[in-house]
Design a protein around this motif. Structure first.
Motif, PDB file in Angstrom:
ATOM      1  N   TYR B 106       0.864  -1.189   0.000  1.00 56.25           N
ATOM      2  CA  TYR B 106       0.000   0.000   0.000  1.00 56.25           C
ATOM      3  C   TYR B 106       0.894   1.231   0.000  1.00 56.25           C
ATOM      4  CZ  TYR B 106      -3.062   3.711   1.619  1.00 56.25           C
ATOM      5  OH  TYR B 106      -3.739   4.903   1.725  1.00 56.25           O
ATOM      6  N   PRO B 108       0.806   5.114   0.350  1.00 56.40           N
ATOM      7  CA  PRO B 108      -0.165   6.125   0.777  1.00 56.40           C
ATOM      8  C   PRO B 108      -0.378   7.230  -0.242  1.00 56.40           C
ATOM      9  CG  PRO B 108       1.776   6.095   2.220  1.00 56.40           C
ATOM     10  CD  PRO B 108       1.919   4.955   1.280  1.00 56.40           C
ATOM     11  N   ARG B 111      -2.799   5.786  -2.578  1.00 57.55           N
ATOM     12  CA  ARG B 111      -4.036   5.400  -1.882  1.00 57.55           C
ATOM     13  C   ARG B 111      -4.642   4.115  -2.437  1.00 57.55           C
ATOM     14  NH1 ARG B 111      -5.940   9.301   2.118  1.00 57.55           N
ATOM     15  NH2 ARG B 111      -4.210  10.722   2.145  1.00 57.55           N
ATOM     16  N   ARG B 112      -3.793   3.169  -2.759  1.00 59.81           N
ATOM     17  CA  ARG B 112      -4.321   1.937  -3.350  1.00 59.81           C
ATOM     18  C   ARG B 112      -3.484   0.757  -2.874  1.00 59.81           C
ATOM     19  NH1 ARG B 112      -4.300  -0.393  -8.894  1.00 59.81           N
ATOM     20  NH2 ARG B 112      -2.629   1.015  -9.485  1.00 59.81           N
ATOM     21  N   VAL B 113      -4.174  -0.349  -2.518  1.00 59.27           N
ATOM     22  CA  VAL B 113      -3.474  -1.586  -2.183  1.00 59.27           C
ATOM     23  C   VAL B 113      -3.260  -2.344  -3.479  1.00 59.27           C
ATOM     24  CG1 VAL B 113      -3.668  -3.801  -1.008  1.00 59.27           C
ATOM     25  CG2 VAL B 113      -4.428  -1.718   0.139  1.00 59.27           C
ATOM     26  N   GLU B 250      -6.898  -5.477   4.244  1.00 63.23           N
ATOM     27  CA  GLU B 250      -6.733  -4.269   3.429  1.00 63.23           C
ATOM     28  C   GLU B 250      -7.038  -3.017   4.270  1.00 63.23           C
ATOM     29  OE1 GLU B 250      -9.365  -4.252   0.090  1.00 63.23           O
ATOM     30  OE2 GLU B 250      -8.417  -2.498  -0.811  1.00 63.23           O
ATOM     31  N   LYS B 254      -4.383   0.206   4.806  1.00 63.27           N
ATOM     32  CA  LYS B 254      -4.674   1.597   4.460  1.00 63.27           C
ATOM     33  C   LYS B 254      -4.662   2.508   5.681  1.00 63.27           C
ATOM     34  CE  LYS B 254      -7.464   1.040   0.301  1.00 63.27           C
ATOM     35  NZ  LYS B 254      -8.832   1.095  -0.260  1.00 63.27           N
ATOM     36  N   ARG B 255      -5.081   1.966   6.808  1.00 65.80           N
ATOM     37  CA  ARG B 255      -5.184   2.793   8.013  1.00 65.80           C
ATOM     38  C   ARG B 255      -3.806   3.150   8.564  1.00 65.80           C
ATOM     39  NH1 ARG B 255      -9.438   1.527  12.872  1.00 65.80           N
ATOM     40  NH2 ARG B 255      -8.561   2.927  14.418  1.00 65.80           N
TER      41      ARG B 255
END
Lengths: 411, 257
Positions: B106, B108, B111-113, B250, B254-255
């Protein structure tokens, strides 16, 4: 507007000092110099950028603010923008994000198929970093989680179109208009800011060992306005004397899906979307130069590591259904992308080449880069943008080849 | 008395023969492979990358591991340097022979896995001197093992085992491992390149026993040919603390941290 942003930035700065223990801040400073390789060596870009990201989190609430200061050394202008500003609320099974945010969907790299939520800034074509091409959009995003599945619902109260280059910019795209005197009427080139004109989107995604996939649907506005043409005739003449061109935004609903899967050490990716009733430009004035057709946009991609070289290939096709010959776009449009990259000296040096190929027009954009980490977070990059061909999405910019350097310090 | 001494000698010989039988190279490596490990673990990992001129770059990572029986899940959050802050990497590895790991990254900024190709075990991890394969648990049946000798290092008696890969295309022609007797933990390992020259040396400089499980907390990998080295330090190690299954999703990638 600028003054307001400066005041907000000052307040943020003060708040950062006051709450220093709780607010974390990061970002980068970058100098970017681009030269057109003509006989005069004219500068095409001279920018200094300060990108600042402030983050605050306490219990189940988070806050993120990202102002960006961009000084254009050629125009002598300071541009300040608020790229993102949102807050998060985390619950046990779902998260809520409210504010100006970037929302990225799909599995494609550098191609926008189901990735329709965040608009783009194309004022410098596709040349800025992809993270900078996307614009944050005012929206409410709700994510619900169950195991490896996620449902994401997005509500966008006001439409924000893609930013296109100014008419006098070297990146202003070639418009296919009849060679008849014309004038533009922008009276309908906006979308009213009210609830009934808002946008909504829904996505289901799954990430697992066998496959990752996404299913989505969205009720959006087409980012590109349709050019409604009204011809004006002198009585007795069959050919119009002049045209009025009226750009107008229209709804563009779509459904789409994407996946990625590992096969024999490689990753296969796919993404497709079916758009309902897009307004295409047509040569027939009796229908105001507009034909409404469904169309499909899809991609298949392949990523693999060969002898330490990361290689990625994507084949993309757009297909207009129920095609009619007076439509200005081709029935099929074919594009490919290619990426090869390799690192050296313990990942301090990276060589890469990213390219777009317009298969129908025989045009291309080649983007070789050499990047070197002088130390942790301090990077220097040399690159070139080489446009090949005379026509098509890339060939039309054949005179805009550029060599450039970027020096960037992350903190 | 003579009879008793004879019996004792015979018994010792039998024990010695039995233990010699146990001490095949394969069994020593199997003992290392089967050493008890944590059901879950959290730790702060610091990697110091030092080049031949002594210039140092530092990577800081927060990592979580969990054993799910037939698979192990790992998630790493990058803390430093600043340009990779909050990048996360997730790996699911499987016990089943021939099943490749699943890996995602990921970024940042994007903003995509993104699922990434896992057929690059010979790639170096984050510019360090450890390849992805060096960091994983290599199954004993992938190599042919031979016990060479016993040797003492830093006061510890070690078995010295040579391991030759069965796969012809493997990145190392052989490895030699010094395994501490009774602890079944590697003390040192030499890696030989495809030209059969010594390429790298791994040394384990510190271990800690946490909840009866031995954890390597300080190790050094030195590339003999390029003179580049990586020091890997594990701090704030906590094991069997009940890391949630939902950490490896996921959502968490993202977090971030």
């Amino acid at each position: 507007m600028k003054n307001k942003i400066i005041i907000i930035t000052m307040l943020l700065f003060t708040a950062t000092i006051m709450l220093n223990a709780q607010i974390s801040h990061r970002g980068f400073v970058r100098t970017y110099l681009g030269v057109l390789p003509n006989e005069n060596g004219e500068y095409s870009v001279l920018q200094n950028t300060f990108n600042w990201q402030l983050e605050y989190g306490k219990n189940n609430v988070g806050l993120f603010v990202n102002p960006m200061f961009n000084y254009d050394g050629l125009d002598k202008n300071l541009n300040i923008s608020l790229r993102q500003a949102y807050f998060d609320i985390y619950f046990n099974k779902f998260d809520l994000r409210i504010g100006k945010q970037q929302i990225i969907w799909g599995k494609a790299d550098g191609v926008f198929i189901t990735d329709v939520i965040s608009p783009r800034d194309l004022s410098e074509f596709l040349l800025p970093e992809f993270e900078e091409i996307r614009i944050g959009i005012n929206s409410v995003k709700l994510n619900y989680y169950k195991g490896n599945s996620t449902i994401e619902a997005v509500w966008i109260p006001t439409f924000q179109p893609t930013i296109m280059p100014d008419a006098n910019s070297i990146w202003f795209p070639k418009m296919e208009l009849p060679e008849i005197p014309n004038s533009f009427d922008y009276s309908d080139a906006t979308v009213e800011q009210k609830l009934s004109e808002s946008e909504g989107a829904l996505k289901y995604s799954y990430l697992g060992s066998a496959i990752d996939f996404e299913l989505m649907t969205a009720y959006m506005w087409d980012d590109n306005p349709a050019m409604h043409i009204t011809p004006h005739f002198t009585p007795g003449n069959l050919q119009p004397d002049s045209l009025t061109i009226k750009p107008e935004y229209h709804r563009l609903p779509l459904v789409g899906a994407s996946f990625s899967k590992s096969i024999l050490g490689a990753v296969i990716r796919g993404e497709s979307a079916y758009y309902f009733g897009k307004k295409f430009s047509a040569e027939n004035f009796s229908i105001n130069g507009i034909r409404e057709k469904d169309y499909i946009h899809y991609l298949i991609g392949y990523d693999h590591n060969w002898f330490g070289v990361n290689v990625s290939l994507q084949l993309i096709q757009e297909y207009i259904l129920d095609y009619e010959d007076d439509i200005r776009n081709n029935e099929f449009s074919n594009t490919a992308t290619f990426l090869a990259s390799k690192t050296f000296i313990n990942e301090t040096l990276e060589l890469s080449l990213f390219s777009y190929f317009g298969i129908d027009d025989g045009d291309a954009l080649l983007r070789p880069k050499l990047s070197y980490d002088l130390s942790d977070g301090f990077n220097v990059l040399f690159g070139a943008n080489i446009f090949v061909g005379d026509d098509g999405n890339f060939g039309q910019y054949d005179n805009n080849d550029m060599i450039y350097t970027k020096i960037r310090y992350n903190f | 008395m003579k009879k008793f001494t004879l019996m004792l000698l015979t018994l010792l010989m039998i024990v010695s023969m039995l233990s010699a039988q146990e001490l095949t190279g394969l069994q020593i490596i199997q003992n290392v492979y089967n050493r008890p490990t944590a059901e879950d673990q959290t730790a702060d990992l610091t990697m110091s990358l030092i080049n031949s001129r002594g210039n140092k770059r530092v990577r800081e990572i927060k990592q979580y591991l969990k054993d799910f029986g037939d698979m192990e899940k790992k998630i790493m959050f990058f803390v430093a340097p600043a340009d990779v802050y909050n990048t996360s990497f997730m790996n699911w590895s499987y016990d089943k022979d021939g099943k490749d790991d699943d890996q995602w990254i990921y970024l940042p900024a994007l903003r995509r896995v993104k699922r990434i190709s896992s057929d690059s075990k010979s790639d170096y991890f984050m510019g360090s001197d450890f390849t992805y394969d060096d960091l994983g648990d290599r199954q004993p049946n992938q190599d042919t093992h031979k016990l060479l000798r016993e040797e003492e290092i830093d006061g510890e008696t070690c078995y010295v085992v040579e391991s030759i890969p069965k796969e012809e295309e493997y990145m190392y022609s052989k490895t030699i491992t010094w395994v501490i007797k009774d602890k079944w933990i590697g003390k040192k390992k030499d890696f030989y390149d495809e030209g059969k020259d010594l390429l790298k040396t791994l040394s384990v400089d510190e271990t800690k026993k946490i909840n009866d499980i031995i954890i390597i907390t300080l190790s050094k990998m030195e590339n003999i040919q390029s003179k580049h080295k990586t020091i890997m330090k594990l701090e704030n190690v906590k094991i069997n603390v009940g890391v949630s299954d939902l950490k490896f999703t996921e959502r968490m990638m993202k977090r971030g941290i």
